[in-house]
Write a protein that holds these residues in place. Structure first.
Motif, PDB file in Angstrom:
ATOM      1  N   GLY A   1       1.579  17.370  -3.027  1.00  0.00           N
ATOM      2  CA  GLY A   1       1.116  18.550  -2.509  1.00  0.00           C
ATOM      3  C   GLY A   1      -0.497  18.706  -2.276  1.00  0.00           C
ATOM      4  O   GLY A   1      -1.085  19.670  -1.914  1.00  0.00           O
ATOM      5  N   ARG A   2      -1.035  17.499  -2.061  1.00  0.00           N
ATOM      6  CA  ARG A   2      -2.373  17.529  -1.681  1.00  0.00           C
ATOM      7  C   ARG A   2      -2.642  16.746  -0.481  1.00  0.00           C
ATOM      8  O   ARG A   2      -1.807  15.849  -0.165  1.00  0.00           O
ATOM      9  CB  ARG A   2      -3.322  16.536  -2.930  1.00  0.00           C
TER      10      ARG A   2
ATOM     11  N   HIS B   1       1.014  -1.211  -0.021  1.00  0.00           N
ATOM     12  CA  HIS B   1      -0.098  -0.061   0.066  1.00  0.00           C
ATOM     13  C   HIS B   1       1.162   1.271   0.032  1.00  0.00           C
ATOM     14  O   HIS B   1       1.594   1.450   0.535  1.00  0.00           O
ATOM     15  CB  HIS B   1      -0.766  -0.007   1.411  1.00  0.00           C
ATOM     16  N   PRO B   2       0.753   2.111  -0.952  1.00  0.00           N
ATOM     17  CA  PRO B   2       1.604   3.526  -0.973  1.00  0.00           C
ATOM     18  C   PRO B   2       1.413   4.162   0.140  1.00  0.00           C
ATOM     19  O   PRO B   2       0.243   4.193   0.990  1.00  0.00           O
ATOM     20  CB  PRO B   2       1.119   4.200  -2.196  1.00  0.00           C
ATOM     21  N   ASN B   3       2.527   4.605   0.729  1.00  0.00           N
ATOM     22  CA  ASN B   3       2.568   5.546   1.946  1.00  0.00           C
ATOM     23  C   ASN B   3       1.680   6.896   1.730  1.00  0.00           C
ATOM     24  O   ASN B   3       2.187   7.703   0.858  1.00  0.00           O
ATOM     25  CB  ASN B   3       3.853   5.769   2.388  1.00  0.00           C
ATOM     26  N   ALA B   4       0.742   6.925   2.371  1.00  0.00           N
ATOM     27  CA  ALA B   4      -0.018   8.244   2.527  1.00  0.00           C
ATOM     28  C   ALA B   4       0.652   9.394   2.552  1.00  0.00           C
ATOM     29  O   ALA B   4       0.463  10.538   1.974  1.00  0.00           O
ATOM     30  CB  ALA B   4      -1.352   7.990   3.230  1.00  0.00           C
ATOM     31  N   ARG B   5       1.613   9.514   3.645  1.00  0.00           N
ATOM     32  CA  ARG B   5       2.379  10.660   3.866  1.00  0.00           C
ATOM     33  C   ARG B   5       3.382  11.227   2.633  1.00  0.00           C
ATOM     34  O   ARG B   5       3.359  12.345   2.331  1.00  0.00           O
ATOM     35  CB  ARG B   5       3.371  10.477   5.148  1.00  0.00           C
ATOM     36  N   ALA B   6       3.748   9.940   1.955  1.00  0.00           N
ATOM     37  CA  ALA B   6       4.624  10.541   1.082  1.00  0.00           C
ATOM     38  C   ALA B   6       4.040  10.981  -0.276  1.00  0.00           C
ATOM     39  O   ALA B   6       4.431  11.955  -0.814  1.00  0.00           O
ATOM     40  CB  ALA B   6       5.530   8.924   0.628  1.00  0.00           C
TER      41      ALA B   6
ATOM     42  N   ASP C   1     -10.577   7.656  -1.631  1.00  0.00           N
ATOM     43  CA  ASP C   1      -9.172   7.962  -0.983  1.00  0.00           C
ATOM     44  C   ASP C   1      -8.816   9.142  -0.045  1.00  0.00           C
ATOM     45  O   ASP C   1      -7.670   9.556  -0.091  1.00  0.00           O
ATOM     46  CB  ASP C   1      -7.914   7.367  -1.783  1.00  0.00           C
TER      47      ASP C   1
ATOM     48  N   ARG D   1       1.289  12.381  -0.052  1.00  0.00           N
ATOM     49  CA  ARG D   1       0.659  13.839   0.298  1.00  0.00           C
ATOM     50  C   ARG D   1       1.674  14.784   0.113  1.00  0.00           C
ATOM     51  O   ARG D   1       1.639  16.007  -0.569  1.00  0.00           O
ATOM     52  CB  ARG D   1       0.160  13.785   1.521  1.00  0.00           C
ATOM     53  N   LEU D   2       3.037  14.433   0.094  1.00  0.00           N
ATOM     54  CA  LEU D   2       4.173  15.420   0.363  1.00  0.00           C
ATOM     55  C   LEU D   2       4.369  15.673  -1.307  1.00  0.00           C
ATOM     56  O   LEU D   2       4.418  16.934  -1.902  1.00  0.00           O
ATOM     57  CB  LEU D   2       5.595  15.017   0.802  1.00  0.00           C
TER      58      LEU D   2
ATOM     59  N   ASP E   1      -9.348  11.168   3.471  1.00  0.00           N
ATOM     60  CA  ASP E   1      -9.795  11.111   4.914  1.00  0.00           C
ATOM     61  C   ASP E   1     -10.673  12.225   5.190  1.00  0.00           C
ATOM     62  O   ASP E   1     -10.678  13.089   4.727  1.00  0.00           O
ATOM     63  CB  ASP E   1      -8.464  11.183   5.880  1.00  0.00           C
ATOM     64  N   MET E   2     -11.213  11.976   6.348  1.00  0.00           N
ATOM     65  CA  MET E   2     -12.520  12.887   6.813  1.00  0.00           C
ATOM     66  C   MET E   2     -11.649  13.540   8.075  1.00  0.00           C
ATOM     67  O   MET E   2     -11.764  12.646   9.258  1.00  0.00           O
ATOM     68  CB  MET E   2     -13.857  12.296   7.263  1.00  0.00           C
TER      69      MET E   2
END
Lengths: 343, 343
Positions: free
Chosen positions: A56-57, A45-50, A93, A52-53, A95-96
DNA sequence: TTGAAAGCGGTACCAG
DNA sequence: CTGGTACCGCTTTCAA
């Protein structure tokens, strides 16, 4: 397991693996299948934090709940809306992010959300008349959709709302048709936009029949059991008490029912009551006819629509903000025991 | 404005600016002040996405709500808990991520949350007996705190709970002291741990006085108005109806009250009712004495404690998970009008 | 159709 | 006490 490891295992570059997984058209179909299979096999599963950075979203939508209106969470309407919006988010995909903030820090909360980049947009709950949040969000450039409307705001803004005015107009009409002439309105606080609209529908229906609205029969307060109780008590003590009640929420409806109990008034026999957003109400008409308000069932749909709108807005910023008005119809039922929960 | 720009503007390296802002001790105090002033002046807020990637922490806590128990959101207990937890999160710069997921996708939701790194930990809501989620979370190594307990789970786990057993024991005692001998329990679904404990307290209190619990007076169902109504109707139709009700929630309490209305039974005169988690109940004792259950006010504190616990657990993983049992006391009030909302 | 490499905006280790 | 620099794990040009 991260992208690089998966790529190594496949003898491919991270670039190609990323492209395969994200359905970029330029990768070879055979390669794509191989990559997707491997990803699944290794439970990658791709790392969400990466993500995002890199993109830029934030891949997240904020819902700000001022602490003062915390009881808003208790409102079934809120739960249904959240459930609808949540569906859309998880499908996309996202988050709330729920922020419960002290009322006097609400502006700061929006600003922080914006500048820290925690969310890509927000849903504005419980709009008031002349709501200043709309100007604020415009100013800081945070995309948003309002659940409800804010009368008096001149800026254009996107919203999704149920037709509160029409719902209360119709409910009042219904009571008038049954012969009622003294109909009490136990409303929410009227600086809340929805409450103002509900009152509008009620007043319209009365005046359309040449009946002047009686201030003694109109209450505007927090939608709690205690205020419903107090309002009903006061009205019932009058020499000319109401013969029917129109309640703005399930909770204040409970308070009214308690007052009726104390006065020995039996629902559907001595007095009528229509409770908005509740599962059922009671009509006095010789016979006991429960009546359902369908608002709650449309609210979930409203949550979906608002979330969709917001995601769309974020993806393709538009000139003219979209709006949606949903009808909240009344449904007449039979007096055969308790009502179904969903109508 | 990002870190690099701010550093350039100050003629310092990003490293020093970062250290100054994060209160590292090795920074010259004069430099620190200069940096902090500049940060404030330029309204600099570090990008949350970058922090998350760099530190490897999500700075977020998840709350997973299965869609099946969506009505849980409507529960005032949930709102109060969320408000308490939210306080702690915002004080610690964490986000609260709410996932509303279809019941059959709950496991997948936890796994996804874990492997995508969206959250650092989760709060488990509505634990059931033998709840498998605890083993799952252990297995995938996602830190968690349970709001409530899960009987039958052998693994150690951290939890925060109110003393449901004792609250219902005391409520039953209270009714017994008033002379009641046929006390009905309208409970939640008893695979929910809290409901099982409540029943336990009720049964204990009865048997302690030599009264055998009567299955006909015990109902276990969803905590909705309709099921409360049905249960009360059924019990009242018996040749030996109950003289008092013990309701597990505000909503089922409404259903019971509706049934009592229909039977012409006046609260506090003909019949007693104690409604758990509601603002008030009615006691029949010659006079009309409202009684308050104080659970709701302690739940907010429970939210704070659980959140604190979880953040602590994430910061310093421990061997022995902490636990906290909060008392939910009954508070006796006077029959002078409606009850205060907060007790 | 694939890969190398430069970011995204911070943190943190290692020097100086 | 301060700075240089290598990451964190992806996305996204640019070249091949």
């Amino acid at each position: 397991m991260n992208l690089k490891e998966l790529a190594t295992k496949l003898g491919l570059s991270p670039t190609t693996v990323s492209r395969a997984l994200n359905d970029y058209p330029e990768v070879n179909e055979v390669t794509r299948q191989r990559v997707k299979a491997a990803a699944k096999r290794h439970n990658y599963h791709p790392n969400a934090r990466a993500i995002r950075l890199a993109t830029g979203r934030a891949m997240a939508i904020g819902h700000v709940i001022p602490l003062a209106t915390r009881h808003e969470i208790v409102n079934p309407v809120f739960a249904d809306f959240i459930a609808g919006a949540g569906e859309v988010y998880s499908r996309n995909d996202h988050d709330m992010v729920l922020s419960v903030v002290p009322d006097d820090e609400e502006d700061a909360a929006y600003r922080a959300l914006r500048s820290k980049g925690n969310v890509d947009g927000v849903i504005v709950h419980g709009p008031r008349m002349e709501d200043h949040r709309i100007a604020l969000l415009h100013e800081i450039g945070l995309p948003f959709v309002v659940h409800g409307r804010a009368s008096g705001v001149t800026l254009p803004y996107p919203w999704v709302d149920v037709n509160n005015r029409r719902a209360f107009h119709r409910a009042t009409d219904f009571l008038l048709d049954l012969g009622h002439r003294r109909i009490a309105l136990v409303n929410g606080l009227e600086f809340m936009d929805f409450a103002m609209r509900r009152r509008g529908g009620y007043v319209e229906a009365l005046t359309a029949r040449g009946l002047p609205p009686d201030p003694a029969l109109m209450d505007s307060n927090e939608m709690t059991e205690v205020s419903g109780y107090r309002a009903a008590k006061r009205m019932l003590a009058s020499p000319t008490p109401p013969t029917a009640f129109l309640a703005s929420s399930m909770i204040s409806g409970m308070g009214i029912r308690r007052a009726l109990e104390e006065h020995g008034l039996k629902l559907g026999r001595d007095i009528s009551i229509i409770i908005h957003d509740d599962d059922l109400s009671y009509m006095k008409n010789g016979e006991d006819v429960p009546i359902f308000t369908a608002t709650r069932s449309s609210v979930r749909e409203a949550g979906r629509i608002a979330a969709d709108m917001l995601l769309g807005l974020i993806a393709h910023p538009q000139e003219v903000p979209p709006t949606r008005l949903l009808e909240a119809d009344l449904v007449i039922g039979q007096s055969t025991g308790p009502a179904p929960l969903a109508v």
